[in-house]
Scaffold this motif. Structure first.
Motif, mmCIF file in Angstrom:
data_model
loop_
_atom_site.group_PDB
_atom_site.id
_atom_site.type_symbol
_atom_site.label_atom_id
_atom_site.label_comp_id
_atom_site.label_asym_id
_atom_site.label_seq_id
_atom_site.Cartn_x
_atom_site.Cartn_y
_atom_site.Cartn_z
ATOM 1 N N ILE A 161 8.852 8.045 -5.872
ATOM 2 C CA ILE A 161 8.543 6.517 -5.944
ATOM 3 C C ILE A 161 6.959 6.554 -5.553
ATOM 4 N N ASN A 162 6.246 6.026 -6.582
ATOM 5 C CA ASN A 162 4.837 5.917 -6.528
ATOM 6 C C ASN A 162 4.399 4.611 -6.217
ATOM 7 N N LEU A 163 3.920 4.245 -5.260
ATOM 8 C CA LEU A 163 3.329 2.855 -4.697
ATOM 9 C C LEU A 163 2.057 3.039 -5.295
ATOM 10 N N ILE A 164 1.822 2.104 -6.422
ATOM 11 C CA ILE A 164 0.229 2.099 -6.821
ATOM 12 C C ILE A 164 -0.412 0.690 -5.992
ATOM 13 N N THR A 165 -1.524 0.916 -5.187
ATOM 14 C CA THR A 165 -2.163 0.099 -4.685
ATOM 15 C C THR A 165 -2.708 -0.940 -5.739
ATOM 16 N N ASP A 166 -2.884 -2.298 -4.916
ATOM 17 C CA ASP A 166 -3.473 -3.228 -5.768
ATOM 18 C C ASP A 166 -5.023 -3.004 -6.180
ATOM 19 N N LYS A 167 -5.386 -3.252 -7.483
ATOM 20 C CA LYS A 167 -6.520 -2.982 -7.884
ATOM 21 C C LYS A 167 -7.339 -4.379 -8.433
ATOM 22 N N GLY A 168 -6.824 -5.287 -7.891
ATOM 23 C CA GLY A 168 -7.463 -6.640 -7.854
ATOM 24 C C GLY A 168 -7.799 -7.040 -9.465
ATOM 25 N N GLY A 169 -8.914 -7.272 -9.992
ATOM 26 C CA GLY A 169 -8.953 -7.835 -11.527
ATOM 27 C C GLY A 169 -9.537 -8.965 -11.775
ATOM 28 N N LYS A 170 -9.900 -9.653 -10.681
ATOM 29 C CA LYS A 170 -10.524 -11.046 -10.495
ATOM 30 C C LYS A 170 -11.765 -11.143 -9.972
#
Length: 615
Positions: A161-170
């Motif tokens: 289970i790979n939890l991918i951290t928030d990368k924003g984008g705004k």
């Protein structure tokens, strides 16, 4: 009833063969880009393993503050052992056990949890700490169902289970604030702020959750405070630097069983994580160098205390030097261990007292993927393990995917997986044994995907066969009993999922899994069906979720009968204004009385209401 359920996945499949379906031509979902099936962004259709993706919208729609319960609706064959409205706890008798295809463990160390591709587990018992994963910190989750050891190493036996951290984008300031309150004195608060300017991104989130618990005969309260901070910098066009820090501080009261309720079994646990990394992304060469340090302290009223750590690095590079071919080379190093004391044991049995045990393991791996005729994608991989305790071992894997046309996809794979003995298996407390070898299994699977893009409909049908050997079990014939590599099992079954999204106002997700096991396995129902439908009407949305479970073993005693149960939850959401929404979560509306683990009842009808504000 049980036999009719077995026909559901095949019925769905033949339904999709109708003349109306045959008129469609484009793809749907098969070209979704994932990063977990390989060590690079790649279309899901080109990866031979079974992968489920849960995106940010699906995570947020679940209403859970923790990320793991939000996955169950969307991942066939996945089950998480809940105990209450909030919190899983740690230690014997706690929740948070993750089972994929009937592969779990006690402690729960046969499914690997990763954060951005870095392993997360308690350094002594080698299991993940479920309460450390807050939904607000992640933008998506990718789940490999089945063996994933070639790329991710130890513990990825049932899956990863790979939890991918928030990368924003705004660009500029953005964030979210949420608060909720509900049954049994349950409250939660979430705050997240993200700032992006030019090449910089900075994100911080705070979470606070608390419940008084629902048991009247015992104390089962829980509270948790969590902090997450992430900083990234785009140094050059193809070079990204990142660092993040995570801390979770929880207190859980273990309630005991109905037969032996407890009132003051307090368990406090602090979990932390620090990571540094650099990623390169070029046309022909991409990869990363990731360094991590995980740490924790556990303090139980019973007297059990521990400090643990897991630290290391992951280095890998993807080379695309030949047309249609990707060569992945990697090296993983992990050093894990800790110290634990248990005064409830007699002095002669307190092995490891005041001694810190460490295990070093260094793995190298190679995977080759080759595309042929743009439709056939073949992968072959090999991991070489060098463990300071048991020596060397080799783990192979291979598979292929073939796109018959834009509507049909076939996948096949066979892979070996393993779990290195943990510190507690080898050194700490009876029945430890420092001569143990790794547990192993082979997983074989066949996947058929049918896609009808113009009807926004897609179905997966997966058949799997898993055989495990060398499992670590207590040998009671010895005096005193001791751990030995004596266990074996065989699991087989099928998984089916249907996704239907005819427009922005309706979505349907249906998944069903059938599991046949040779051993009495906890948290592994014979039949497991989930169905969720979202209907949007103007500013109002309603999402009923139905779960049916048949043939669940909730007791380690083979003579105990299995249980069946049905749950109905309904999520209601209203968009007050553009950036403000309120919601109501109504759970277990049938007021079903059931126990996922024998002696530990689950809550009846419960309701939570909350508000979210985005800016």
């Amino acid at each position: 009833m049980k036999y009719s359920i077995l026909l559901l996945p095949l019925g769905w499949f033949f339904l999709l063969q109708s003349p109306l379906a045959a008129q469609q031509s484009d793809t749907l979902g098969l070209d979704q880009v994932v990063v977990t099936g390989t060590r690079m962004a790649q279309d899901a259709s080109q990866i031979s393993s079974s992968i489920s993706v849960v995106d940010k919208g699906q995570l947020n729609a679940s209403g859970h503050i923790n990320v793991l319960p939000a996955l169950v609706r969307h991942v066939p064959g996945l089950m998480v052992n809940d105990r209450s409205l909030l919190g899983f706890g740690v230690g014997p008798g706690s929740g948070g056990n993750i089972s994929i295809r009937g592969i779990s463990g006690s402690p729960n160390n046969r499914v690997l949890v990763l954060i951005d591709g870095q392993p997360q587990f308690m350094g002594i018992f080698a299991h993940p700490i479920a309460d450390a994963y807050q939904k607000s910190d992640f933008e998506r989750v990718e789940v490999i169902r089945g063996a994933a050891a070639v790329l991710y190493g130890s513990n990825a036996m049932g899956g990863a289970i790979n939890l991918i951290t928030d990368k924003g984008g705004k660009e500029g300031w953005s964030g979210q604030i949420g608060a909720a309150s509900g049954s049994f004195g349950t409250h939660s608060f979430t705050g997240k702020v993200n700032f992006e300017k030019g090449k910089w991104q900075s994100l911080v989130s705070l979470n606070r959750s608390k419940t008084e618990g629902f048991r009247k005969d015992a104390r089962d309260s829980f509270e948790n405070s969590a902090l997450f901070y992430k900083l990234s910098f785009q140094a050059e066009e193809n070079i990204n630097l990142m660092a993040d820090f995570q801390l979770s501080d929880a207190v859980y009261y273990h309630p005991g069983t109905l037969a032996s309720p407890l009132t003051e079994d307090r368990r406090a646990y602090l979990r932390g994580r620090v990571s540094l990394g650099v990623k390169n992304q070029g046309d022909r060469i991409s990869g990363a160098a990731l360094f991590f340090h995980n740490f924790g302290n556990h303090d139980f009223k019973s007297g059990f205390e521990s400090t643990d750590f897991s630290q290391g690095f992951t280095l890998y590079q993807n080379l695309q030097l030949i047309p249609g071919q990707t060569l992945t080379l990697g090296i993983d190093h992990n050093r894990f261990g800790g110290e634990a004391v248990n005064p409830s044991l007699p002095p002669a049995a307190a092995k490891g007292l005041d001694i810190t045990h460490r295990i070093n393991q260094t793995d190298i791996y190679l995977q080759v993927e080759q595309s042929i005729w743009e439709r056939l994608h073949v992968n072959v991989g090999l991991r070489e393990i060098n463990n300071a305790q048991f020596g060397k071992s080799t783990v192979p894997g291979f598979g292929f995917s073939y796109e018959f046309n834009p509507k049909y996809l076939l996948k096949m794979s066979s892979a070996k997986a393993f779990r290195s003995p943990s510190v507690v298996d080898l050194f700490l407390f009876p029945p430890s044994n420092d001569a143990l070898n790794p547990e192993t299994l082979w997983n074989h699977e066949l996947t058929i995907t049918r896609s009808i893009p113009d009807r926004d409909l897609e179905m997966d049908l997966v058949f799997f066969y898993t055989k495990g050997d060398n499992l670590i079990q207590i040998d009671p014939s010895e005096s005193p009993p001791v751990n030995r590599n004596t266990g074996a099992f065989r699991n087989r079954g099928l998984e089916s999922q249907v996704r239907y999204s005819p427009g922005e106002t309706v979505d349907l997700v249906f998944n069903y899994s059938f599991l046949d096991v040779t051993d009495n396995v906890l948290f592994a129902p014979r039949h497991h069906l989930n169905m969720q439908v979202r209907r949007q009407i103007g500013k109002f949305s309603v999402t009923p979720f139905l779960q049916q479970v048949f043939g669940l073993n909730n007791s380690p005693q083979a003579e105990d009968e299995t249980i069946d149960y049905t749950l109905l939850n309904i999520d209601l959401n209203y968009q007050v204004i553009e950036n403000v929404s309120c919601y109501v979560l109504a759970n277990n509306l049938f007021d079903t009385s059931y126990q996922l683990e024998n002696g530990y009842p689950m809550p009846g009808i419960n309701i939570t209401a909350g508000i979210n504000v985005e800016f």
